[in-house]
Design an enzyme around this catalytic site. Structure first.
Site, PDB file in Angstrom:
ATOM      1  N   ASP A  24      30.011 -25.880  45.685  1.00 27.79           N
ATOM      2  CA  ASP A  24      28.614 -25.779  45.260  1.00 27.79           C
ATOM      3  C   ASP A  24      27.698 -26.391  46.320  1.00 27.79           C
ATOM      4  O   ASP A  24      26.660 -25.814  46.669  1.00 27.79           O
ATOM      5  CB  ASP A  24      28.443 -26.489  43.917  1.00 27.79           C
ATOM      6  CG  ASP A  24      26.985 -26.540  43.472  1.00 27.79           C
ATOM      7  OD1 ASP A  24      26.421 -25.484  43.174  1.00 27.79           O
ATOM      8  OD2 ASP A  24      26.417 -27.648  43.450  1.00 27.79           O
TER       9      ASP A  24
ATOM     10  N   GLU B 280      32.644 -20.532  44.110  1.00 30.11           N
ATOM     11  CA  GLU B 280      32.335 -21.824  44.725  1.00 30.11           C
ATOM     12  C   GLU B 280      33.607 -22.517  45.202  1.00 30.11           C
ATOM     13  O   GLU B 280      33.637 -23.102  46.297  1.00 30.11           O
ATOM     14  CB  GLU B 280      31.588 -22.708  43.731  1.00 30.11           C
ATOM     15  CG  GLU B 280      30.218 -22.178  43.353  1.00 30.11           C
ATOM     16  CD  GLU B 280      29.508 -23.030  42.326  1.00 30.11           C
ATOM     17  OE1 GLU B 280      28.279 -22.952  42.243  1.00 30.11           O
ATOM     18  OE2 GLU B 280      30.194 -23.781  41.590  1.00 30.11           O
TER      19      GLU B 280
END
Length: 238
Positions: free
Chosen positions: A59, A130
């Site tokens: 992320d 991610e």
């Protein structure tokens, strides 16, 4: 105990490597990136941990890559607009679409229950994108992670801008209606259909009791956003 090498071959992760254009030196890094925590509840002796820590790292890496790109690509845009663009690129709904490009769901390890729930599956695949970015960063380099983002995520920015997908349609509609008509939009589910694992919803938006527009989506929230987008078109709101 399942051997990492055998698990890697059984999942045919080499096909995933081919799809993203990168061959992992440490196959366990990729295996961890595709392991959801629900799988570990059903399978003992799995050679790697779940991918939640990798999601956390990915992320941050994704956000930095996108931020850097936007900073250089749009030197005249204010910070608020760049933030809107970035949010649209990294939000879960868009990452789930990115996952479809490389058929990531076919390689994910998750419980049967999660695999059969379309909403959960979309959320899990978005997070796995991610984790995959983190895997590229850890096994390769920041450049390898950036290459993935530039190939599969950033190209969607043009469509996002052209179709104004970076806008929170519900918030924009509410602001417009309160300013112009002193009214608050209300949303109502008009119809729902499909099996539990693949529901569809039709939602209508009303203002002062009058139906303005409607939208369809795979969840109530998505249908509401689509209804709001249609209502903005009806009201000629740019």
């Amino acid at each position: 105990m399942i051997q990492a090498g055998n698990m890697y071959e059984d999942l045919q992760l080499a096909e995933l490597e081919a799809a993203i254009g990168y061959t992992f030196q440490n196959k366990q890094v990729l295996l961890e990136a595709v392991t959801h925590r629900s799988f570990l509840n059903e399978k003992s002796g799995h050679p790697v941990d779940n991918n939640e820590r990798m999601e956390f790292l990915g992320d941050a890496v994704l956000e930095l890559i996108v931020t850097e790109h936007l900073f250089h690509q749009y030197p005249d845009q204010p910070e608020g607009q760049l933030t809107n663009y970035r949010s649209a690129l990294v939000k879960g709904e868009h990452l789930a679409e990115v996952a479809e490009k490389v058929d990531l769901v076919s390689y994910l390890l998750m419980s049967r229950g999660e695999a059969n729930d379309s909403n959960s599956r979309a959320y899990i695949t978005a997070n796995a994108v991610e984790a995959l970015i983190a895997a590229l960063y850890l096994d390769g380099s920041f450049t390898d992670a950036r290459n993935f983002v530039e190939k599969f995520i950033l190209p969607d920015l043009t469509q996002i801008i052209e179709q104004k997908l970076f806008i929170d349609a519900k918030s924009m509609l509410q602001e417009h209606m309160q300013e112009r008509e002193d009214a608050t939009p209300e949303y109502q589910v008009m119809k729902e259909w499909g099996p539990d694992h693949d529901k569809r919803f039709k939602v209508a938006v009303f203002v002062s009791g009058n139906e303005i527009a409607s939208g369809v989506g795979g969840s109530k929230q998505k249908a509401e956003q689509e209804a709001a987008r249609q209502a903005l078109r009806v009201k000629n709101v740019e």
